[in-house]
Design a protein around this motif. Structure first.
Motif, PDB file in Angstrom:
ATOM      1  N   TRP A  51       0.956  -1.229   0.087  1.00  0.00           N
ATOM      2  CA  TRP A  51       0.121   0.248   0.451  1.00  0.00           C
ATOM      3  C   TRP A  51       0.666   1.326  -0.053  1.00  0.00           C
ATOM      4  CZ3 TRP A  51       0.896   2.828   4.367  1.00  0.00           C
ATOM      5  CH2 TRP A  51       0.910   2.613   5.621  1.00  0.00           C
ATOM      6  N   TRP A  74     -11.609  -0.861   1.884  1.00  0.00           N
ATOM      7  CA  TRP A  74     -10.536  -1.173   2.927  1.00  0.00           C
ATOM      8  C   TRP A  74     -10.183   0.141   4.898  1.00  0.00           C
ATOM      9  CZ3 TRP A  74      -5.778  -2.580  -0.223  1.00  0.00           C
ATOM     10  CH2 TRP A  74      -6.077  -4.189  -0.716  1.00  0.00           C
ATOM     11  N   ILE A  77      -6.958   2.984   4.440  1.00  0.00           N
ATOM     12  CA  ILE A  77      -6.229   2.944   2.882  1.00  0.00           C
ATOM     13  C   ILE A  77      -6.850   3.281   2.166  1.00  0.00           C
ATOM     14  CG2 ILE A  77      -4.730   2.077   1.061  1.00  0.00           C
ATOM     15  CD1 ILE A  77      -3.289   2.557   3.789  1.00  0.00           C
ATOM     16  N   TYR A 166       2.744  -5.772   1.358  1.00  0.00           N
ATOM     17  CA  TYR A 166       0.983  -5.867   1.735  1.00  0.00           C
ATOM     18  C   TYR A 166       0.328  -7.193   1.155  1.00  0.00           C
ATOM     19  CZ  TYR A 166      -3.448  -4.984   3.696  1.00  0.00           C
ATOM     20  OH  TYR A 166      -5.215  -4.446   3.700  1.00  0.00           O
ATOM     21  N   LEU A 172      -3.686  -5.317   7.474  1.00  0.00           N
ATOM     22  CA  LEU A 172      -3.021  -3.955   6.919  1.00  0.00           C
ATOM     23  C   LEU A 172      -2.212  -4.001   8.229  1.00  0.00           C
ATOM     24  CD1 LEU A 172      -2.535  -1.258   5.836  1.00  0.00           C
ATOM     25  CD2 LEU A 172      -4.876  -0.248   6.746  1.00  0.00           C
ATOM     26  N   CYS A 175       1.261  -5.365   8.726  1.00  0.00           N
ATOM     27  CA  CYS A 175       2.477  -4.624   7.734  1.00  0.00           C
ATOM     28  C   CYS A 175       2.552  -3.506   8.290  1.00  0.00           C
ATOM     29  CB  CYS A 175       1.030  -4.427   5.988  1.00  0.00           C
ATOM     30  SG  CYS A 175       2.459  -4.024   5.135  1.00  0.00           S
TER      31      CYS A 175
END
Length: 256
Positions: A51, A74, A77, A166, A172, A175
């Motif tokens: 990302w 998401w 993000i 990712y 997320l 990550c």
């Protein structure tokens, strides 16, 4: 991360560049760029690892991004992407593809950059997947150049750094935690010369050339491919561009 959402600049290109660079610093990621400059009015074609890729590219030259519609949902993000000049594509909808292609063409014609990740998904950075050639069609339809970018995430000793990846089942949160735990990473972007598109160019060959260049520039293929993968740099048709064929590119988006 909530603070990031509150202060993220919504429109101004210079602000987006500065903010993207600030975000990289917050994450402990150093940006390195190799090759020529990103040319205005190009369709940027890059491999996809994280990302963070969007902000790394924006730190060099702010661009609109074409992304699958699912990204909008998401946490955080999706909000950032929606306010980062992202064009969300509902896959399987020809009508929506026509709208997205028209917007892409308008931005390219106005001298703006649009970026795509033609693998259609992320990897851990140790491979480059097949490039979906249909995603290059809007640039071909408008005779706008295609400019490949090769992204790599490195550790301070120059080795491969998987922390920003990712992919797979990584969440997320995991990550972000991996990036922070690493403390200092490097994202290196190698920039190819713009490749001109003209009448008769085969998008499948163009996509393969771009992928070969990215493979070599990512040190995942023989170095000789870097110079051989793309023909000599240039600009879109010296004798003038023709009007964009939006209907054609919209329909072609769904075939490889």
């Amino acid at each position: 991360m909530a603070t990031i959402a509150l202060v993220y600049p919504l429109t101004h290109r210079a602000l987006r560049r500065r903010w993207s660079r600030a975000l990289l610093r917050i994450l402990g990621i150093e940006l390195e760029a190799e090759g020529g400059a990103i040319a205005p009015g190009c369709l940027l074609v890059a491999n996809h690892i994280s990302w963070v890729d969007i902000f790394a590219i924006n730190a060099l030259a702010p661009a609109a991004f074409v992304s699958k519609a699912e990204v909008r949902t998401w946490p955080l993000i999706g909000w950032l992407a929606a306010n980062n000049d992202t064009l969300f594509l509902r896959r399987g909808s020809r009508g929506h593809a026509r709208i997205v292609n028209a917007e892409t063409a308008a931005r390219l014609e106005a001298g703006g950059n649009v970026a795509i990740f033609p693998e259609g998904t992320t990897t851990d950075g140790t491979e480059v997947l097949h490039f979906h050639a249909a995603l290059l069609q809007p640039a071909i339809a408008c005779s706008r150049p295609v400019q490949p970018l090769a992204l790599r995430y490195l550790s301070t000793d120059g080795g491969h750094n998987r922390a920003p990846a990712y992919d797979g089942e990584i969440s997320l949160g995991q990550c972000v935690a991996n990036i922070i735990a690493t403390r200092h990473s490097i994202v290196r972007i190698r920039i190819a010369p713009p490749y001109p598109t003209a009448d008769g160019v085969d998008r499948r060959i163009l996509a393969q050339h771009a992928r070969d260049w990215v493979l070599a520039a990512s040190r995942l293929a023989p170095a000789a491919v870097v110079s051989a993968a793309l023909p000599a740099p240039g600009v879109a048709r010296a004798h003038g561009r023709q009007p964009c064929n939006h209907a054609r590119s919209a329909l072609d988006l769904f075939s490889k």
